[in-house]
Every structure is written in C-alpha cells, then in structure tokens.
Design a protein around this motif. Sequence first.
Motif, mmCIF file in Angstrom:
data_model
loop_
_atom_site.group_PDB
_atom_site.id
_atom_site.type_symbol
_atom_site.label_atom_id
_atom_site.label_comp_id
_atom_site.label_asym_id
_atom_site.label_seq_id
_atom_site.Cartn_x
_atom_site.Cartn_y
_atom_site.Cartn_z
ATOM 1 N N SER A 292 0.826 -1.211 0.000
ATOM 2 C CA SER A 292 0.000 0.000 0.000
ATOM 3 C C SER A 292 0.858 1.258 0.000
ATOM 4 O O SER A 292 0.585 2.217 -0.740
ATOM 5 N N THR A 293 1.904 1.272 0.812
ATOM 6 C CA THR A 293 2.764 2.453 0.864
ATOM 7 C C THR A 293 3.607 2.576 -0.407
ATOM 8 O O THR A 293 3.964 3.685 -0.804
ATOM 9 N N PHE A 294 3.902 1.449 -1.045
ATOM 10 C CA PHE A 294 4.558 1.488 -2.356
ATOM 11 C C PHE A 294 3.714 2.323 -3.325
ATOM 12 O O PHE A 294 4.214 3.210 -4.016
ATOM 13 N N ILE A 295 2.436 2.006 -3.390
ATOM 14 C CA ILE A 295 1.541 2.660 -4.339
ATOM 15 C C ILE A 295 1.379 4.144 -4.005
ATOM 16 O O ILE A 295 1.496 5.016 -4.880
ATOM 17 N N ILE A 296 1.127 4.440 -2.751
ATOM 18 C CA ILE A 296 0.953 5.836 -2.339
ATOM 19 C C ILE A 296 2.221 6.639 -2.633
ATOM 20 O O ILE A 296 2.157 7.757 -3.166
ATOM 21 N N GLY A 297 3.374 6.062 -2.304
ATOM 22 C CA GLY A 297 4.640 6.748 -2.560
ATOM 23 C C GLY A 297 4.869 6.993 -4.043
ATOM 24 O O GLY A 297 5.433 8.022 -4.432
ATOM 25 N N GLY A 298 4.435 6.068 -4.878
ATOM 26 C CA GLY A 298 4.585 6.240 -6.319
ATOM 27 C C GLY A 298 3.832 7.452 -6.825
ATOM 28 O O GLY A 298 4.355 8.245 -7.625
ATOM 29 N N PHE A 299 2.605 7.630 -6.355
ATOM 30 C CA PHE A 299 1.815 8.790 -6.783
ATOM 31 C C PHE A 299 2.408 10.099 -6.257
ATOM 32 O O PHE A 299 2.353 11.136 -6.937
ATOM 33 N N LEU B 81 23.225 5.789 -9.831
ATOM 34 C CA LEU B 81 22.178 6.763 -9.542
ATOM 35 C C LEU B 81 22.669 8.195 -9.701
ATOM 36 O O LEU B 81 21.947 9.054 -10.223
ATOM 37 N N LEU B 82 23.901 8.475 -9.296
ATOM 38 C CA LEU B 82 24.437 9.826 -9.423
ATOM 39 C C LEU B 82 24.570 10.229 -10.892
ATOM 40 O O LEU B 82 24.389 11.404 -11.232
ATOM 41 N N ARG B 83 24.879 9.265 -11.739
ATOM 42 C CA ARG B 83 24.906 9.562 -13.181
ATOM 43 C C ARG B 83 23.489 9.709 -13.731
ATOM 44 O O ARG B 83 23.215 10.573 -14.570
ATOM 45 N N TYR B 84 22.605 8.868 -13.257
ATOM 46 C CA TYR B 84 21.225 8.855 -13.766
ATOM 47 C C TYR B 84 20.511 10.178 -13.513
ATOM 48 O O TYR B 84 19.855 10.725 -14.411
ATOM 49 N N ILE B 85 20.617 10.722 -12.297
ATOM 50 C CA ILE B 85 19.842 11.918 -11.952
ATOM 51 C C ILE B 85 20.341 13.166 -12.674
ATOM 52 O O ILE B 85 19.653 14.185 -12.684
ATOM 53 N N ALA B 86 21.519 13.091 -13.290
ATOM 54 C CA ALA B 86 22.036 14.246 -14.019
ATOM 55 C C ALA B 86 21.150 14.581 -15.217
ATOM 56 O O ALA B 86 21.097 15.746 -15.647
ATOM 57 N N SER B 87 20.440 13.596 -15.741
ATOM 58 C CA SER B 87 19.628 13.853 -16.931
ATOM 59 C C SER B 87 18.273 13.140 -16.926
ATOM 60 O O SER B 87 17.580 13.130 -17.928
ATOM 61 N N HIS B 88 17.892 12.557 -15.794
ATOM 62 C CA HIS B 88 16.625 11.833 -15.732
ATOM 63 C C HIS B 88 15.850 12.199 -14.460
ATOM 64 O O HIS B 88 16.435 12.654 -13.471
ATOM 65 N N SER B 89 14.557 11.949 -14.493
ATOM 66 C CA SER B 89 13.715 12.172 -13.323
ATOM 67 C C SER B 89 13.490 10.844 -12.593
ATOM 68 O O SER B 89 13.939 9.781 -13.038
ATOM 69 N N PHE B 90 12.716 10.914 -11.502
ATOM 70 C CA PHE B 90 12.404 9.713 -10.733
ATOM 71 C C PHE B 90 11.076 9.082 -11.150
ATOM 72 O O PHE B 90 10.593 8.162 -10.484
ATOM 73 N N VAL B 91 10.504 9.556 -12.240
ATOM 74 C CA VAL B 91 9.203 9.054 -12.696
ATOM 75 C C VAL B 91 9.194 7.536 -12.915
ATOM 76 O O VAL B 91 8.235 6.853 -12.516
ATOM 77 N N PRO B 92 10.230 6.941 -13.554
ATOM 78 C CA PRO B 92 10.199 5.471 -13.726
ATOM 79 C C PRO B 92 10.094 4.718 -12.399
ATOM 80 O O PRO B 92 9.433 3.673 -12.334
ATOM 81 N N PHE B 93 10.727 5.257 -11.351
ATOM 82 C CA PHE B 93 10.643 4.604 -10.049
ATOM 83 C C PHE B 93 9.222 4.699 -9.493
ATOM 84 O O PHE B 93 8.766 3.798 -8.783
ATOM 85 N N TYR C 111 6.398 4.661 -11.277
ATOM 86 C CA TYR C 111 5.596 3.636 -11.938
ATOM 87 C C TYR C 111 5.964 2.237 -11.436
ATOM 88 O O TYR C 111 5.096 1.364 -11.294
ATOM 89 N N TYR C 112 7.250 2.028 -11.178
ATOM 90 C CA TYR C 112 7.679 0.737 -10.628
ATOM 91 C C TYR C 112 6.997 0.477 -9.292
ATOM 92 O O TYR C 112 6.479 -0.619 -9.039
ATOM 93 N N ARG C 113 6.982 1.491 -8.428
ATOM 94 C CA ARG C 113 6.366 1.346 -7.107
ATOM 95 C C ARG C 113 4.883 0.992 -7.245
ATOM 96 O O ARG C 113 4.375 0.106 -6.553
ATOM 97 N N ILE C 114 4.193 1.696 -8.127
ATOM 98 C CA ILE C 114 2.753 1.480 -8.283
ATOM 99 C C ILE C 114 2.464 0.071 -8.813
ATOM 100 O O ILE C 114 1.631 -0.657 -8.258
ATOM 101 N N VAL C 115 3.181 -0.326 -9.860
ATOM 102 C CA VAL C 115 2.958 -1.650 -10.455
ATOM 103 C C VAL C 115 3.320 -2.753 -9.466
ATOM 104 O O VAL C 115 2.569 -3.728 -9.286
ATOM 105 N N PHE C 116 4.456 -2.601 -8.799
ATOM 106 C CA PHE C 116 4.900 -3.627 -7.862
ATOM 107 C C PHE C 116 3.911 -3.765 -6.700
ATOM 108 O O PHE C 116 3.569 -4.879 -6.283
ATOM 109 N N GLY C 117 3.436 -2.639 -6.194
ATOM 110 C CA GLY C 117 2.466 -2.682 -5.105
ATOM 111 C C GLY C 117 1.173 -3.350 -5.515
ATOM 112 O O GLY C 117 0.596 -4.143 -4.760
#
Length: 274
Positions: free
Chosen positions: A117-124, A238-250, A252-258
């Motif tokens: 449940s908290t996975f899903i809420i955190g995703g939104f 992760l430090l390389r990733y955040i230089a040019s990407h957002s956390f949006v994929p995470f 969706y992962y949280r929502i689907v996994f939950g």
Amino acid sequence: MDTLLLIKAALMGIVEGLTEFLPISSTGHLILAGSLLDFADGKAKVFDIAIQTGAIFAVILVYWQRLRDTAVGFGSSVQARRFVLNVAIGFLPAVVLGLLLGKAIKAHLFTPTIVASTFIIGGFIILWAERRPAATVRLDTVDEMTPMDALKVGLVQCLAMVPGTSRSGATIIGGMLLGLSRKAATDFSFFLAIPTLIGAGLYSLYKERALLSTADIPMFAVGLLFSFLSAWICVRWLLRYIASHSFVPFAYYRIVFGVVVLLTSYMGWVTWAD
C-alpha cells in the motif's frame, strides 16, 4: 554454517544494496524477499537492519573526498562546520521518533500488505513531485542548505519509519518539495543516511544481542559484503542517472509492484507471510 542460509544472506544483501538508495524502499523489498525466501524470523529482522551498514560503506567510499575534506577542514572552515551541523540536525528527528515509536511500528506495520500500500501511495507522490514547475527549486547544492532546511528534511525522513515508504524516497522527494534541486536532495539523502543507518544497525545489534551468537558471523559477513558491493554499483549509477533523468520510472515501478503484491495476495496466488 548452512550453505543455503549463506545463499539467502547473499541474496538479501544484494536486495538491500540495490534498493537502499533508490526511492523504492529497501525495507519493503527486504520484507517481501524475506517472505519468499522464508527468511523472516527475529534474527532475520536484525540481519536486515545490520546489513544496511554495508550499503553505507559504499556511500562513504563514493563520497570519500567530500567527507575527508569536511573532516580536515572542520576546525577552520565555516562551510565544513555548517555541513556537519546540518547532517546532525537532520539526523536528530529519526533518533527521537525511532526510540519513541520504533517498537510499535515493528510490531504492527511490518507486513507485506502495508508495504504494498505504501509502495503505491509513494509512487503517486513521486509523480506529483516530479511534475511541479522547475522554478520551485531554490537550492542547487547541499552547501546552500540552512539548519531549518536540514530539520525539515530530517522530519520528512521519519515518514520512512512506515515500511514501504522508503527512507531515500522520503528524503529525496521531500527535499525536492522543500525546494532542493534533485542533485542536492539526493546528495543530502546520502549524507543523512550515514549516521541514520549506522546508528540503526548498531542499536539493533545491541538491543537484540541475545538472539545472536558467534555462529551467525558468517551469515552477517556475507550479507554485509554483498550489500556493500551492490550498493556501490547502485550509488554510482544513480548519481549519473539523476544528471539527466527524473524519478518518474521509479514511481511507476512502485505502483505496479504494489498492485502485483496486493493482487497476488488477494487472489491467493502467492502467500506473502506477515
């Protein structure tokens, strides 16, 4: 030592290292992995907290130059002293609330259903935070933070006491909502993790020392090693990733996994042991 137990320890260490610093909840993944691996007794819960220390050593290694410069310049640099003060202030709320509420939370909230449940809420919440206008950013680096900024992030970190919330997710997304840039929020989350996770690990080992014996050393050593190695890879990525990407994929992962956990549990396809 049971070979199967060491394999489980290695797998749990990998799960911890790969998820500790991503906004997807390491505790939640450890609870779910422990359920599937039948690794969820009292000793396993101590193990889950203790191996976080391995992940922290990875952060110390990645940020070694900054930490070294802070230690060397503490006596002469105002910036170094302010940095240490901010980390200490951010750490304090977790200490106070952890001591007051930790036992009750562990007794009632550490279940796969609550984690899902908290996975899903955190995703939104992540989706909402990432869609805010960029103009709301007022601090680009950790060094621009004030003690009040640090206290606010520290209070947000306490939300992660609810399993599935994610300590990294709470501090990074919370920091962004408070006006920190994605990079500043991520950096401060890593720095704040050092005293928070080391303190939690040592306290758990001391408090539950009656459950442990010297025969458990290989299990803990394997877990720490694999946690360190996987976290080192994850933090650098992760430090390389955040230089040019957002956390949006995470998000969706949280929502689907939950949703998958809730669905399989409701349908009886998987027994997610509480």
